[in-house]
Design a protein around this motif. Structure first.
Motif, PDB file in Angstrom:
ATOM      1  N   ALA A 170       0.831  -1.203   0.000  1.00  0.00           N
ATOM      2  CA  ALA A 170       0.000   0.000   0.000  1.00  0.00           C
ATOM      3  C   ALA A 170       0.866   1.254   0.000  1.00  0.00           C
ATOM      4  CB  ALA A 170      -0.917   0.007   1.216  1.00  0.00           C
ATOM      5  N   ALA A 171       2.097   1.142   0.531  1.00  0.00           N
ATOM      6  CA  ALA A 171       2.991   2.305   0.593  1.00  0.00           C
ATOM      7  C   ALA A 171       4.420   1.835   0.879  1.00  0.00           C
ATOM      8  CB  ALA A 171       2.545   3.281   1.675  1.00  0.00           C
ATOM      9  N   THR A 172       5.363   2.672   0.502  1.00  0.00           N
ATOM     10  CA  THR A 172       6.778   2.402   0.785  1.00  0.00           C
ATOM     11  C   THR A 172       7.491   3.724   1.087  1.00  0.00           C
ATOM     12  OG1 THR A 172       7.548   2.676  -1.507  1.00  0.00           O
ATOM     13  CG2 THR A 172       6.838   0.470  -0.852  1.00  0.00           C
ATOM     14  N   VAL A 173       8.612   3.604   1.767  1.00  0.00           N
ATOM     15  CA  VAL A 173       9.504   4.743   1.979  1.00  0.00           C
ATOM     16  C   VAL A 173      10.868   4.170   2.343  1.00  0.00           C
ATOM     17  CG1 VAL A 173       8.987   4.978   4.451  1.00  0.00           C
ATOM     18  CG2 VAL A 173       9.728   6.991   3.155  1.00  0.00           C
ATOM     19  N   ARG A 174      11.912   4.970   2.178  1.00  0.00           N
ATOM     20  CA  ARG A 174      13.244   4.541   2.606  1.00  0.00           C
ATOM     21  C   ARG A 174      13.924   5.676   3.360  1.00  0.00           C
ATOM     22  NH1 ARG A 174      16.731   4.655  -3.136  1.00  0.00           N
ATOM     23  NH2 ARG A 174      16.632   6.924  -3.388  1.00  0.00           N
ATOM     24  N   LEU A 175      14.835   5.290   4.235  1.00  0.00           N
ATOM     25  CA  LEU A 175      15.699   6.231   4.940  1.00  0.00           C
ATOM     26  C   LEU A 175      17.136   5.918   4.533  1.00  0.00           C
ATOM     27  CD1 LEU A 175      16.480   8.326   7.147  1.00  0.00           C
ATOM     28  CD2 LEU A 175      16.436   6.417   8.791  1.00  0.00           C
ATOM     29  N   ILE A 176      17.770   6.827   3.810  1.00  0.00           N
ATOM     30  CA  ILE A 176      19.180   6.687   3.446  1.00  0.00           C
ATOM     31  C   ILE A 176      19.994   7.332   4.560  1.00  0.00           C
ATOM     32  CG2 ILE A 176      20.891   7.087   1.626  1.00  0.00           C
ATOM     33  CD1 ILE A 176      18.496   8.014  -0.172  1.00  0.00           C
ATOM     34  N   HIS A 177      21.054   6.652   5.007  1.00  0.00           N
ATOM     35  CA  HIS A 177      21.900   7.286   6.027  1.00  0.00           C
ATOM     36  C   HIS A 177      23.330   6.765   5.940  1.00  0.00           C
ATOM     37  CE1 HIS A 177      21.909   3.769   8.815  1.00  0.00           C
ATOM     38  NE2 HIS A 177      20.694   3.570   8.357  1.00  0.00           N
ATOM     39  N   ARG A 187      -2.987   9.772   6.087  1.00  0.00           N
ATOM     40  CA  ARG A 187      -2.555  10.262   7.407  1.00  0.00           C
ATOM     41  C   ARG A 187      -2.119   9.093   8.298  1.00  0.00           C
ATOM     42  NH1 ARG A 187      -4.734  15.277  10.352  1.00  0.00           N
ATOM     43  NH2 ARG A 187      -3.171  15.445  11.979  1.00  0.00           N
ATOM     44  N   LYS A 188      -2.945   8.043   8.334  1.00  0.00           N
ATOM     45  CA  LYS A 188      -2.623   6.874   9.152  1.00  0.00           C
ATOM     46  C   LYS A 188      -1.299   6.252   8.712  1.00  0.00           C
ATOM     47  CE  LYS A 188      -6.078   4.160   9.978  1.00  0.00           C
ATOM     48  NZ  LYS A 188      -7.134   3.128   9.801  1.00  0.00           N
ATOM     49  N   ILE A 189      -1.120   6.115   7.402  1.00  0.00           N
ATOM     50  CA  ILE A 189       0.086   5.495   6.858  1.00  0.00           C
ATOM     51  C   ILE A 189       1.323   6.337   7.165  1.00  0.00           C
ATOM     52  CG2 ILE A 189       1.285   4.997   4.681  1.00  0.00           C
ATOM     53  CD1 ILE A 189      -1.480   3.976   3.630  1.00  0.00           C
ATOM     54  N   ILE A 195       6.410   7.531   9.926  1.00  0.00           N
ATOM     55  CA  ILE A 195       7.345   8.505  10.500  1.00  0.00           C
ATOM     56  C   ILE A 195       7.750   8.069  11.908  1.00  0.00           C
ATOM     57  CG2 ILE A 195       5.792  10.184  11.621  1.00  0.00           C
ATOM     58  CD1 ILE A 195       8.736  11.045   9.321  1.00  0.00           C
ATOM     59  N   SER A 196       6.868   7.371  12.619  1.00  0.00           N
ATOM     60  CA  SER A 196       7.234   6.833  13.937  1.00  0.00           C
ATOM     61  C   SER A 196       8.285   5.737  13.794  1.00  0.00           C
ATOM     62  CB  SER A 196       5.998   6.274  14.656  1.00  0.00           C
ATOM     63  OG  SER A 196       5.101   7.310  15.006  1.00  0.00           O
ATOM     64  N   MET A 197       8.145   4.896  12.778  1.00  0.00           N
ATOM     65  CA  MET A 197       9.130   3.842  12.527  1.00  0.00           C
ATOM     66  C   MET A 197      10.471   4.438  12.111  1.00  0.00           C
ATOM     67  SD  MET A 197       6.756   1.090  10.477  1.00  0.00           S
ATOM     68  CE  MET A 197       8.071  -0.116  10.241  1.00  0.00           C
ATOM     69  N   LYS A 211       5.746  16.480  17.033  1.00  0.00           N
ATOM     70  CA  LYS A 211       5.005  15.219  17.093  1.00  0.00           C
ATOM     71  C   LYS A 211       5.524  14.374  18.272  1.00  0.00           C
ATOM     72  CE  LYS A 211       3.231  13.327  13.489  1.00  0.00           C
ATOM     73  NZ  LYS A 211       1.903  13.970  13.579  1.00  0.00           N
ATOM     74  N   PRO A 212       5.187  14.771  19.484  1.00  0.00           N
ATOM     75  CA  PRO A 212       5.708  14.059  20.660  1.00  0.00           C
ATOM     76  C   PRO A 212       5.333  12.584  20.701  1.00  0.00           C
ATOM     77  CG  PRO A 212       3.951  15.612  21.276  1.00  0.00           C
ATOM     78  CD  PRO A 212       4.312  15.911  19.861  1.00  0.00           C
ATOM     79  N   GLN A 213       4.324  12.191  19.924  1.00  0.00           N
ATOM     80  CA  GLN A 213       3.938  10.778  19.918  1.00  0.00           C
ATOM     81  C   GLN A 213       5.039   9.888  19.352  1.00  0.00           C
ATOM     82  OE1 GLN A 213       2.465  13.292  18.242  1.00  0.00           O
ATOM     83  NE2 GLN A 213       1.318  12.563  16.439  1.00  0.00           N
ATOM     84  N   VAL A 214       5.912  10.445  18.481  1.00  0.00           N
ATOM     85  CA  VAL A 214       7.001   9.617  17.955  1.00  0.00           C
ATOM     86  C   VAL A 214       7.989   9.275  19.061  1.00  0.00           C
ATOM     87  CG1 VAL A 214       6.754  10.566  15.616  1.00  0.00           C
ATOM     88  CG2 VAL A 214       8.524  11.501  17.145  1.00  0.00           C
ATOM     89  N   VAL A 215       8.170  10.204  20.000  1.00  0.00           N
ATOM     90  CA  VAL A 215       9.061   9.964  21.135  1.00  0.00           C
ATOM     91  C   VAL A 215       8.482   8.874  22.021  1.00  0.00           C
ATOM     92  CG1 VAL A 215      10.190  10.997  23.133  1.00  0.00           C
ATOM     93  CG2 VAL A 215       9.870  12.349  21.044  1.00  0.00           C
ATOM     94  N   GLU A 216       7.168   8.905  22.222  1.00  0.00           N
ATOM     95  CA  GLU A 216       6.509   7.874  23.028  1.00  0.00           C
ATOM     96  C   GLU A 216       6.629   6.508  22.362  1.00  0.00           C
ATOM     97  OE1 GLU A 216       5.295   8.201  26.148  1.00  0.00           O
ATOM     98  OE2 GLU A 216       6.245  10.168  25.912  1.00  0.00           O
TER      99      GLU A 216
END
Length: 200
Positions: free
Chosen positions: A63-70, A116-118, A123-125, A184-189
């Motif tokens: 349904a969706a994809t994203v990547r984090l390059i680092h 929004r849900k996705i 972003i939390s992951m 987005k303090p929820q990401v910290v939680e």
């Protein structure tokens, strides 16, 4: 009901991600010529320096994809292909840098509720990996409409260059991890829960 997966050592799922990207970039958006990808898999030189994430729908389809390059020794797509304000480029610490890219949502889920849900779960992951890899800021090449959408979701990128052509007309942007934590303090939680669950 979605399943959110960080892809590790799963060649089939990784190929499914590359196939999904090819479908979006070549068939739908027409950014790339499909002849460049005879196997139907859109990959580039940054993928081996990336964490890959997939969202699967109830049928088990992407349904969706994203990547984090680092920690990329070859740099990052935004800085390599776009004009970034010189003062910003000079201020960045290379070992604290990354880029979030190839974020695509299947057409059927591109509505405010699903997207929004996705995006908020992804972003939390991603935030977990930002913290675990000590990344302070991430590049992004964002179209005006997507930049507006992210602001609605309180994901606030800073524009670091003029509007320019790069796979469509986009702004080079930077997302500060500290701003993400504040907005987005929820990401910290979520990260705290992850740490407990993983024995940290």
């Amino acid at each position: 009901m979605y399943r959110y997966i960080k892809v590790k050592n799963n060649k089939k799922l990784l190929n499914d991600i590359f196939r999904f990207r090819c479908k979006i970039l070549c068939d739908e958006l027409k950014y790339f010529d499909k002849k460049r990808y005879p196997d139907g898999l859109e990959r580039d030189e940054y993928d081996k320096y990336s964490e890959h994430y997939a969202v699967l729908d109830e049928k088990g389809e992407i349904a969706a994809t994203v990547r984090l390059i680092h920690h990329s020794p070859i740099g990052y797509p935004t800085e390599n292909h776009m004009r970034v304000f010189e003062n910003i480029k000079k201020s960045l610490k290379r070992d604290k840098l990354g880029e979030i890219s190839r974020i695509f949502i299947s057409k059927q889920y591109r509505n405010l509720k699903d997207s929004r849900k996705i995006i908020e779960k992804l972003i939390s992951m991603i935030y977990i990996d930002l913290k675990n890899n000590d990344i302070e800021y991430t590049f992004g090449a964002l179209e005006k409409s997507f930049l507006r959408l992210l602001k609605i979701y309180n994901i606030n990128y800073e524009i670091i260059g003029d509007l320019q052509e790069y796979g469509g007309v986009r702004y080079p942007c930077l997302l500060y991890t500290s701003s993400l934590e504040k907005d987005k303090p929820q990401v910290v939680e979520c990260y705290k829960i992850w740490k407990v669950g993983n024995g940290h």
